[in-house]
Design a protein around this motif. Structure first.
Motif, PDB file in Angstrom:
ATOM      1  N   TYR A   1      -4.802  -9.759  73.783  1.00 27.51           N
ATOM      2  CA  TYR A   1      -4.793  -8.485  73.444  1.00 27.51           C
ATOM      3  C   TYR A   1      -3.738  -8.052  72.499  1.00 27.51           C
ATOM      4  O   TYR A   1      -4.072  -7.787  71.505  1.00 27.51           O
ATOM      5  CB  TYR A   1      -4.783  -7.562  74.913  1.00 27.51           C
ATOM      6  N   LEU A   2      -2.546  -8.701  72.858  1.00 27.98           N
ATOM      7  CA  LEU A   2      -1.497  -8.682  71.851  1.00 27.98           C
ATOM      8  C   LEU A   2      -1.554  -9.236  70.622  1.00 27.98           C
ATOM      9  O   LEU A   2      -1.274  -8.366  69.664  1.00 27.98           O
ATOM     10  CB  LEU A   2      -0.252  -9.151  72.664  1.00 27.98           C
ATOM     11  N   ILE A   3      -2.243 -10.359  70.502  1.00 29.46           N
ATOM     12  CA  ILE A   3      -2.447 -11.113  69.117  1.00 29.46           C
ATOM     13  C   ILE A   3      -3.557  -9.973  68.570  1.00 29.46           C
ATOM     14  O   ILE A   3      -3.330 -10.163  67.224  1.00 29.46           O
ATOM     15  CB  ILE A   3      -2.867 -12.507  69.508  1.00 29.46           C
ATOM     16  N   THR A   4      -4.470  -9.728  69.241  1.00 31.91           N
ATOM     17  CA  THR A   4      -5.462  -9.047  68.500  1.00 31.91           C
ATOM     18  C   THR A   4      -5.138  -7.742  67.765  1.00 31.91           C
ATOM     19  O   THR A   4      -5.342  -7.315  66.782  1.00 31.91           O
ATOM     20  CB  THR A   4      -6.785  -8.837  69.442  1.00 31.91           C
ATOM     21  N   VAL A   5      -4.118  -7.210  68.751  1.00 31.89           N
ATOM     22  CA  VAL A   5      -3.802  -5.781  68.198  1.00 31.89           C
ATOM     23  C   VAL A   5      -2.887  -5.958  67.017  1.00 31.89           C
ATOM     24  O   VAL A   5      -3.062  -5.176  65.889  1.00 31.89           O
ATOM     25  CB  VAL A   5      -2.954  -5.198  69.492  1.00 31.89           C
ATOM     26  N   GLY A   6      -1.953  -7.095  67.108  1.00 31.63           N
ATOM     27  CA  GLY A   6      -1.452  -7.411  66.016  1.00 31.63           C
ATOM     28  C   GLY A   6      -2.023  -7.813  64.492  1.00 31.63           C
ATOM     29  O   GLY A   6      -1.465  -7.320  63.517  1.00 31.63           O
ATOM     30  N   CYS A   7      -3.119  -8.572  64.915  1.00 33.42           N
ATOM     31  CA  CYS A   7      -4.055  -8.917  63.617  1.00 33.42           C
ATOM     32  C   CYS A   7      -4.704  -7.501  63.074  1.00 33.42           C
ATOM     33  O   CYS A   7      -4.717  -7.429  61.609  1.00 33.42           O
ATOM     34  CB  CYS A   7      -5.038  -9.798  63.954  1.00 33.42           C
ATOM     35  N   LEU A   8      -5.136  -6.607  63.847  1.00 34.16           N
ATOM     36  CA  LEU A   8      -5.679  -5.385  63.408  1.00 34.16           C
ATOM     37  C   LEU A   8      -4.759  -4.543  62.597  1.00 34.16           C
ATOM     38  O   LEU A   8      -4.848  -3.785  61.764  1.00 34.16           O
ATOM     39  CB  LEU A   8      -6.313  -4.823  64.570  1.00 34.16           C
ATOM     40  N   LEU A   9      -3.484  -4.541  63.139  1.00 33.09           N
ATOM     41  CA  LEU A   9      -2.342  -3.793  62.503  1.00 33.09           C
ATOM     42  C   LEU A   9      -2.097  -4.392  61.154  1.00 33.09           C
ATOM     43  O   LEU A   9      -2.060  -3.349  60.117  1.00 33.09           O
ATOM     44  CB  LEU A   9      -1.127  -3.775  63.377  1.00 33.09           C
ATOM     45  N   VAL A  10      -2.092  -5.617  61.021  1.00 28.65           N
ATOM     46  CA  VAL A  10      -1.771  -6.121  59.510  1.00 28.65           C
ATOM     47  C   VAL A  10      -3.070  -5.625  58.827  1.00 28.65           C
ATOM     48  O   VAL A  10      -2.632  -5.618  57.539  1.00 28.65           O
ATOM     49  CB  VAL A  10      -1.410  -7.693  59.848  1.00 28.65           C
ATOM     50  N   VAL A  11      -4.095  -5.848  59.432  1.00 23.17           N
ATOM     51  CA  VAL A  11      -5.475  -5.794  58.439  1.00 23.17           C
ATOM     52  C   VAL A  11      -5.491  -4.143  58.166  1.00 23.17           C
ATOM     53  O   VAL A  11      -5.733  -4.007  56.837  1.00 23.17           O
ATOM     54  CB  VAL A  11      -6.754  -6.031  59.259  1.00 23.17           C
ATOM     55  N   ALA A  12      -5.238  -3.268  58.855  1.00 22.12           N
ATOM     56  CA  ALA A  12      -5.016  -1.885  58.463  1.00 22.12           C
ATOM     57  C   ALA A  12      -3.928  -1.736  57.538  1.00 22.12           C
ATOM     58  O   ALA A  12      -4.414  -1.008  56.649  1.00 22.12           O
ATOM     59  CB  ALA A  12      -4.878  -1.146  59.814  1.00 22.12           C
ATOM     60  N   PHE A  13      -2.951  -2.350  57.560  1.00 20.79           N
ATOM     61  CA  PHE A  13      -2.076  -2.070  56.731  1.00 20.79           C
ATOM     62  C   PHE A  13      -2.647  -2.433  55.238  1.00 20.79           C
ATOM     63  O   PHE A  13      -2.267  -1.675  54.271  1.00 20.79           O
ATOM     64  CB  PHE A  13      -0.683  -2.876  56.789  1.00 20.79           C
ATOM     65  N   PHE A  14      -2.974  -3.824  55.126  1.00 22.25           N
ATOM     66  CA  PHE A  14      -3.732  -4.201  53.783  1.00 22.25           C
ATOM     67  C   PHE A  14      -4.642  -3.287  53.289  1.00 22.25           C
ATOM     68  O   PHE A  14      -4.970  -2.953  52.096  1.00 22.25           O
ATOM     69  CB  PHE A  14      -3.759  -5.449  53.733  1.00 22.25           C
ATOM     70  N   LEU A  15      -5.607  -2.847  54.425  1.00 22.16           N
ATOM     71  CA  LEU A  15      -6.757  -1.684  53.945  1.00 22.16           C
ATOM     72  C   LEU A  15      -6.293  -0.549  53.221  1.00 22.16           C
ATOM     73  O   LEU A  15      -6.907   0.180  52.332  1.00 22.16           O
ATOM     74  CB  LEU A  15      -7.498  -1.611  55.126  1.00 22.16           C
ATOM     75  N   VAL A  16      -5.271   0.043  53.971  1.00 25.17           N
ATOM     76  CA  VAL A  16      -4.551   1.392  53.474  1.00 25.17           C
ATOM     77  C   VAL A  16      -4.026   1.086  52.076  1.00 25.17           C
ATOM     78  O   VAL A  16      -4.096   1.857  51.323  1.00 25.17           O
ATOM     79  CB  VAL A  16      -3.560   1.707  54.567  1.00 25.17           C
ATOM     80  N   ARG A  17      -3.354  -0.162  51.686  1.00 21.46           N
ATOM     81  CA  ARG A  17      -2.807  -0.338  50.611  1.00 21.46           C
ATOM     82  C   ARG A  17      -3.757  -0.476  49.257  1.00 21.46           C
ATOM     83  O   ARG A  17      -3.534  -0.230  48.321  1.00 21.46           O
ATOM     84  CB  ARG A  17      -2.006  -1.724  50.658  1.00 21.46           C
ATOM     85  N   VAL A  18      -4.849  -1.290  49.796  1.00 18.38           N
ATOM     86  CA  VAL A  18      -5.946  -1.329  48.824  1.00 18.38           C
ATOM     87  C   VAL A  18      -6.628   0.035  48.602  1.00 18.38           C
ATOM     88  O   VAL A  18      -7.149   0.311  47.289  1.00 18.38           O
ATOM     89  CB  VAL A  18      -7.201  -2.431  49.365  1.00 18.38           C
ATOM     90  N   ILE A  19      -7.039   0.821  49.603  1.00 22.59           N
ATOM     91  CA  ILE A  19      -7.386   2.055  49.265  1.00 22.59           C
ATOM     92  C   ILE A  19      -6.744   3.093  48.479  1.00 22.59           C
ATOM     93  O   ILE A  19      -7.330   3.740  47.715  1.00 22.59           O
ATOM     94  CB  ILE A  19      -7.991   2.471  50.654  1.00 22.59           C
ATOM     95  N   THR A  20      -5.422   2.944  48.539  1.00 23.14           N
ATOM     96  CA  THR A  20      -4.371   3.995  47.710  1.00 23.14           C
ATOM     97  C   THR A  20      -4.103   3.543  46.571  1.00 23.14           C
ATOM     98  O   THR A  20      -3.253   4.200  46.003  1.00 23.14           O
ATOM     99  CB  THR A  20      -3.353   4.236  48.883  1.00 23.14           C
ATOM    100  N   LEU A  21      -4.719   2.179  46.067  1.00 31.76           N
ATOM    101  CA  LEU A  21      -4.156   1.842  44.800  1.00 31.76           C
ATOM    102  C   LEU A  21      -4.893   2.943  43.908  1.00 31.76           C
ATOM    103  O   LEU A  21      -5.923   3.485  43.592  1.00 31.76           O
ATOM    104  CB  LEU A  21      -4.890   0.456  44.389  1.00 31.76           C
TER     105      LEU A  21
END
Length: 59
Positions: free
Chosen positions: A39-59
């Motif tokens: 669960y902790l690994i999955t949550v960490g991966c989802l946070l990293v993915v969310a960070f990069f998705l926000v960066r791509v969307i806000t370009l």
């Protein structure tokens, strides 16, 4: 004369007990609950993915 002490690691006889001494299951330590780590690994991966998705969307 007093009753001799039982050796270390053995359960002394108890009045009225029908069970024999049994070996304790060793403690699993940090691996006792692998779902928590998954669960902790999955949550960490989802946070990293969310960070990069926000960066791509806000370009």
């Amino acid at each position: 004369m007093s009753e001799p002490l039982p050796p270390p690691g053995e359960t002394p006889p108890v009045e009225g007990s029908t069970a024999e001494a049994h070996r304790e299951r060793p403690d699993g330590g940090v691996w006792e609950h692998p779902r928590v780590w998954l669960y902790l690994i999955t949550v960490g991966c989802l946070l990293v993915v969310a960070f990069f998705l926000v960066r791509v969307i806000t370009l």
